[in-house]
Design a protein around this motif. Structure first.
Motif, PDB file in Angstrom:
ATOM      1  N   GLN A 189       0.820  -1.204   0.000  1.00 36.96           N
ATOM      2  CA  GLN A 189       0.000   0.000   0.000  1.00 36.96           C
ATOM      3  C   GLN A 189       0.860   1.263   0.000  1.00 36.96           C
ATOM      4  OE1 GLN A 189      -3.073  -0.062   3.040  1.00 36.96           O
ATOM      5  NE2 GLN A 189      -3.270  -2.291   2.868  1.00 36.96           N
ATOM      6  N   GLN A 190       1.951   1.242   0.773  1.00 40.68           N
ATOM      7  CA  GLN A 190       2.823   2.418   0.824  1.00 40.68           C
ATOM      8  C   GLN A 190       3.652   2.587  -0.446  1.00 40.68           C
ATOM      9  OE1 GLN A 190       5.148   2.232   4.406  1.00 40.68           O
ATOM     10  NE2 GLN A 190       3.362   2.302   5.760  1.00 40.68           N
ATOM     11  N   SER A 192       2.453   2.009  -3.532  1.00 38.56           N
ATOM     12  CA  SER A 192       1.598   2.413  -4.648  1.00 38.56           C
ATOM     13  C   SER A 192       1.192   3.891  -4.504  1.00 38.56           C
ATOM     14  CB  SER A 192       0.339   1.542  -4.692  1.00 38.56           C
ATOM     15  OG  SER A 192      -0.443   1.745  -3.514  1.00 38.56           O
ATOM     16  N   PHE A 193       0.786   4.460  -5.635  1.00 38.74           N
ATOM     17  CA  PHE A 193       0.364   5.870  -5.636  1.00 38.74           C
ATOM     18  C   PHE A 193      -0.911   6.063  -4.826  1.00 38.74           C
ATOM     19  CE2 PHE A 193      -2.316   9.162  -7.554  1.00 38.74           C
ATOM     20  CZ  PHE A 193      -1.516  10.267  -7.337  1.00 38.74           C
ATOM     21  N   LEU A 194      -1.870   5.156  -4.986  1.00 39.63           N
ATOM     22  CA  LEU A 194      -3.117   5.271  -4.242  1.00 39.63           C
ATOM     23  C   LEU A 194      -2.887   5.128  -2.733  1.00 39.63           C
ATOM     24  CD1 LEU A 194      -5.571   3.271  -6.550  1.00 39.63           C
ATOM     25  CD2 LEU A 194      -5.290   5.756  -6.344  1.00 39.63           C
ATOM     26  N   LYS A 196      -0.096   5.963  -1.093  1.00 41.17           N
ATOM     27  CA  LYS A 196       0.498   7.211  -0.610  1.00 41.17           C
ATOM     28  C   LYS A 196      -0.546   8.324  -0.548  1.00 41.17           C
ATOM     29  CE  LYS A 196       5.112   6.114  -2.379  1.00 41.17           C
ATOM     30  NZ  LYS A 196       6.199   6.511  -3.301  1.00 41.17           N
ATOM     31  N   LEU A 197      -1.451   8.345  -1.517  1.00 42.50           N
ATOM     32  CA  LEU A 197      -2.504   9.349  -1.508  1.00 42.50           C
ATOM     33  C   LEU A 197      -3.445   9.155  -0.316  1.00 42.50           C
ATOM     34  CD1 LEU A 197      -3.805  11.737  -2.974  1.00 42.50           C
ATOM     35  CD2 LEU A 197      -5.165  10.077  -4.285  1.00 42.50           C
ATOM     36  N   ALA A 198      -3.776   7.908  -0.025  1.00 36.57           N
ATOM     37  CA  ALA A 198      -4.634   7.628   1.130  1.00 36.57           C
ATOM     38  C   ALA A 198      -3.930   7.992   2.437  1.00 36.57           C
ATOM     39  CB  ALA A 198      -5.043   6.157   1.134  1.00 36.57           C
ATOM     40  N   PHE A 200      -1.645  10.317   2.817  1.00 40.45           N
ATOM     41  CA  PHE A 200      -1.653  11.783   2.899  1.00 40.45           C
ATOM     42  C   PHE A 200      -3.026  12.291   3.333  1.00 40.45           C
ATOM     43  CE2 PHE A 200      -2.542  15.849   0.807  1.00 40.45           C
ATOM     44  CZ  PHE A 200      -1.563  16.638   1.382  1.00 40.45           C
ATOM     45  N   ALA A 201      -4.092  11.698   2.782  1.00 45.71           N
ATOM     46  CA  ALA A 201      -5.441  12.111   3.157  1.00 45.71           C
ATOM     47  C   ALA A 201      -5.716  11.821   4.629  1.00 45.71           C
ATOM     48  CB  ALA A 201      -6.466  11.405   2.272  1.00 45.71           C
ATOM     49  N   CYS A 202      -5.191  10.700   5.130  1.00 51.49           N
ATOM     50  CA  CYS A 202      -5.384  10.342   6.539  1.00 51.49           C
ATOM     51  C   CYS A 202      -4.702  11.360   7.451  1.00 51.49           C
ATOM     52  CB  CYS A 202      -4.847   8.937   6.794  1.00 51.49           C
ATOM     53  SG  CYS A 202      -4.911   8.429   8.531  1.00 51.49           S
TER      54      CYS A 202
END
Length: 246
Positions: A189-190, A192-194, A196-198, A200-202
C-alpha cells in the motif's frame, strides 16, 4: 448541694474567647476575677495540617494564595491575581512585570510553566474584569521574554504527540481494512500511488479535525461560504427571473 451550686456559679463566671492574632492551638479562658488560664488543644492530625509536608507545599498543589500564606505562617494573606480598587494586584507582579525570582523551582531555575500559567490567568482576569490603563502602572512584561522552547514544551509537543498517535492508529486501522479487502499488505500500500494518496489524506484529516468541535467549525464555514448565494436566491422566490421569461 452548696458545693454543686458553687461549681456551677464558677463555671458561669468563666467565658472562653480567642484573642486577635492568637493561633488556633491556644484558647484563653477569662473569668470575672481577672484570672487567665491557658489550655492547649490537642495536636493537629496530618490531615488537618496538610499531611506530612511543611511550608508552602503543605497547602496543596492547587491551593490559593491565602491558603499558601497560612501554610508558611504569614501574618497577612498573600495577594494573588486580584482586582483591588480598580487595579491589578499580585505579590509576584512588581514594576509592571512578573518577578521571576518568585517562580524558581527547587533547583533555582525559573519554572516557565508557572510563569505561563500566571500570565494566562492575569489576561483572563483582565478580560473578565476590564480595568483602565494608566501611565503610572505600565505593563512592561512581554511574552517574548519566555523562551521559545518553553512554549514548544508546553503547547506544541503535547499536541504533536497526540496528533501523531492518532494518525498512526487511524492509518493502521485503514491499512488493515484495505489488506483484508484487497489482499495488499502495508508495504504494498505504501509503495503504490493510491496508498500514498490515502496516507496523505489520513494525515491531513487528522490535522484538520483535531477535536469534535472542529466539525461544527467547518460546517459554519460552509454555511458562511454559501450564505450570499442563498440570500440571492431567496430574493427571487415567487418572482420570475429574466432568464425564465425567454
Amino acid at each position: 448541694m452548696q458545693t454543686t451550686l458553687l461549681n456551677r456559679a464558677r463555671g458561669a463566671a468563666f467565658r472562653a474567647s480567642r484573642p486577635n492574632g492568637c493561633n488556633r492551638s491556644v484558647v484563653v479562658v477569662r473569668a470575672t476575677a481577672e484570672a487567665v488560664v491557658e489550655r492547649k488543644e490537642r495536636k493537629l492530625s496530618p490531615l488537618e495540617r496538610g499531611g506530612t509536608l511543611s511550608g508552602d507545599q503543605a497547602a496543596g498543589k492547587d491551593a490559593g494564595g491565602k491558603a499558601r500564606a497560612m501554610a508558611v505562617g504569614a501574618s497577612t494573606p498573600a495577594t494573588i491575581l486580584q482586582i483591588v480598587d480598580g487595579r491589578f494586584r499580585d505579590d509576584r507582579w512588581i514594576g509592571g512585570r512578573w518577578d521571576l525570582n518568585q517562580f524558581k523551582n527547587a533547583q533555582g531555575e525559573v519554572d516557565w510553566d508557572k510563569v505561563i500559567d500566571a500570565e494566562m490567568a492575569r489576561r483572563k482576569l483582565l478580560e473578565d474584569t476590564p480595568i483602565p490603563s494608566i501611565n503610572e502602572e505600565p505593563v512592561n512584561f512581554d511574552t517574548s521574554e519566555i523562551p521559545w522552547w518553553a512554549w514548544v514544551k508546553r503547547f506544541h509537543l503535547p499536541e504533536a504527540e497526540k496528533l501523531n498517535g492518532r494518525a498512526a492508529m487511524v492509518g493502521y486501522i485503514l491499512g488493515l481494512f484495505v489488506d483484508q479487502l484487497t489482499g495488499a499488505g502495508l508495504v504494498d500500500q505504501q509503495s503504490s500511488f493510491l496508498g500514498k494518496l490515502a496516507l496523505f489524506a489520513c494525515v491531513l484529516g487528522v490535522l484538520l479535525v483535531r477535536k469534535s468541535e472542529d466539525i461544527e467549525k467547518f460546517k459554519g464555514l460552509l454555511d458562511e461560504a454559501t450564505f450570499y448565494d442563498k440570500q440571492w436566491n431567496a430574493t427571487w422566490e415567487g418572482v420570475k427571473r429574466p432568464s425564465e421569461e425567454q
